[in-house]
Design an enzyme around this catalytic site. Structure first.
Site, PDB file in Angstrom:
ATOM      1  N   SER A  81      -0.715 -39.299   5.146  1.00  0.00           N
ATOM      2  CA  SER A  81      -1.742 -39.321   4.104  1.00  0.00           C
ATOM      3  C   SER A  81      -3.057 -38.728   4.594  1.00  0.00           C
ATOM      4  CB  SER A  81      -1.997 -40.757   3.642  1.00  0.00           C
ATOM      5  OG  SER A  81      -0.802 -41.385   3.292  1.00  0.00           O
TER       6      SER A  81
HETATM    7  N1  SAH Z   1       1.950 -44.262   5.782  1.00  0.00           N
HETATM    8  C1  SAH Z   1       2.487 -43.017   6.265  1.00  0.00           C
HETATM    9  C2  SAH Z   1       2.657 -41.984   5.172  1.00  0.00           C
HETATM   10  C3  SAH Z   1       3.645 -42.423   4.174  1.00  0.00           C
HETATM   11  S1  SAH Z   1       4.558 -41.168   3.337  1.00  0.00           S
HETATM   12  C4  SAH Z   1       1.654 -42.434   7.390  1.00  0.00           C
HETATM   13  O1  SAH Z   1       0.622 -43.017   7.742  1.00  0.00           O
HETATM   14  O2  SAH Z   1       2.053 -41.411   7.951  1.00  0.00           O
HETATM   15  C5  SAH Z   1       5.653 -42.270   2.507  1.00  0.00           C
HETATM   16  C6  SAH Z   1       6.778 -42.792   3.352  1.00  0.00           C
HETATM   17  O3  SAH Z   1       7.456 -43.776   2.600  1.00  0.00           O
HETATM   18  C7  SAH Z   1       7.820 -41.722   3.655  1.00  0.00           C
HETATM   19  O4  SAH Z   1       8.018 -41.638   5.036  1.00  0.00           O
HETATM   20  C8  SAH Z   1       9.068 -42.223   2.939  1.00  0.00           C
HETATM   21  O5  SAH Z   1      10.272 -41.923   3.610  1.00  0.00           O
HETATM   22  C9  SAH Z   1       8.819 -43.716   2.902  1.00  0.00           C
HETATM   23  N2  SAH Z   1       9.564 -44.451   1.884  1.00  0.00           N
HETATM   24  C10 SAH Z   1       9.842 -44.073   0.613  1.00  0.00           C
HETATM   25  N3  SAH Z   1      10.541 -45.038  -0.034  1.00  0.00           N
HETATM   26  C11 SAH Z   1      10.709 -46.054   0.857  1.00  0.00           C
HETATM   27  C12 SAH Z   1      11.362 -47.320   0.803  1.00  0.00           C
HETATM   28  N4  SAH Z   1      11.998 -47.748  -0.287  1.00  0.00           N
HETATM   29  N5  SAH Z   1      11.335 -48.106   1.900  1.00  0.00           N
HETATM   30  C13 SAH Z   1      10.701 -47.703   3.036  1.00  0.00           C
HETATM   31  N6  SAH Z   1      10.085 -46.506   3.152  1.00  0.00           N
HETATM   32  C14 SAH Z   1      10.068 -45.698   2.071  1.00  0.00           C
END
Ligand code: SAH
Length: 216
Positions: free
Chosen positions: A63
């Site tokens: 992000s």
């Molecule tokens: N917080 C992260 C960025 C998040 S991007 C950082 O600081 O880098 C969103 C993430 O959520 C992705 O890696 C995606 O694979 C994950 N994601 C999506 N659906 C999910 C779920 N149901 N359970 C766990 N992770 C999930």
């Protein structure tokens, strides 16, 4: 007298966060302390302190720093808190949280991302973060309840089952809205009788998808 200067891009980074309205000193300090360049892809190291989201493995994103700082500020963390993050990605948001609370459990559905984040956090000595390969729509009951919950992937709605994992007085923040396009950051506070819900700002996150990813 020797004076140590921050590299200019790190000074700009702090200035940008302040100018955009981040005022919580503890949050600003955590943003200063955690080396974002460790969490981006090698090709993006030079851009690590620009205020923008960047692509990471598995088609996901780390992000934008302002959004990380804003969501963190909205959580009003205390040193005693146990925090759940859904969507580990690079592990950067989890690293920021870990500087401001007691314990972080972060859940990621891609093995490659979960393993990478775990390694980075360990290397940095952020030992109060546990990275779990799993599905944030199905948080293991054994993980207990949380003082704070932060979702960093877009949900069409916040499942009751997830919101109910908050302690009374706890705060949840999540991007809520359609998977394609813009979502709204929603902040929910658990009260004795239900939830107070407030919409904050528009954001764009990658979608939250159910189940552990079958690809690595
Ligand atoms: N917080 C992260 C960025 C998040 S991007 C950082 O600081 O880098 C969103 C993430 O959520 C992705 O890696 C995606 O694979 C994950 N994601 C999506 N659906 C999910 C779920 N149901 N359970 C766990 N992770 C999930």
């Amino acid at each position: 007298m020797a004076v140590t200067l921050d590299p200019p891009e790190k000074m700009m980074f702090q200035l940008t966060l302040r100018r955009r309205g981040i005022s919580d000193q503890a949050v600003l300090r955590a943003m200063e302390e955690v080396p974002r360049e460790v969490f981006v892809e090698a090709r993006d190291r030079d851009d690590a302190y620009r205020d923008s989201a960047l692509a990471i493995a598995c088609g996901q994103t780390i992000s934008q720093p302002f959004v990380v700082a804003y969501m963190t500020e909205q959580l009003q963390l205390q040193k005693t808190h146990r925090v759940l993050e859904i969507g580990t990605g690079s592990g950067y948001q989890a690293a920021i949280l870990s500087r401001l609370c007691k314990q972080v459990l972060t859940i990621e559905r891609y093995r490659t991302l979960a393993d990478g984040a775990r390694q980075r956090l360990e290397k940095l000595g952020y030992y109060n973060v546990e990275v779990l390969l799993g599905d944030g729509f199905d948080v293991p009951a054994g993980a207990g309840d949380f003082d704070r919950i932060i979702v960093t992937a877009a949900m069409e709605q916040v499942p009751d089952k997830l919101a109910e994992r908050l302690e009374v007085g706890g705060i949840l923040i999540a991007p809520v809205g359609p998977h394609q396009g813009t979502q709204t950051l929603v902040r929910m506070v658990r009260t004795a009788t239900g939830f107070d819900r407030k919409e904050l700002v528009d954001v764009r996150f990658v979608p939250a998808l159910p189940g552990i990813a079958r690809e690595l």
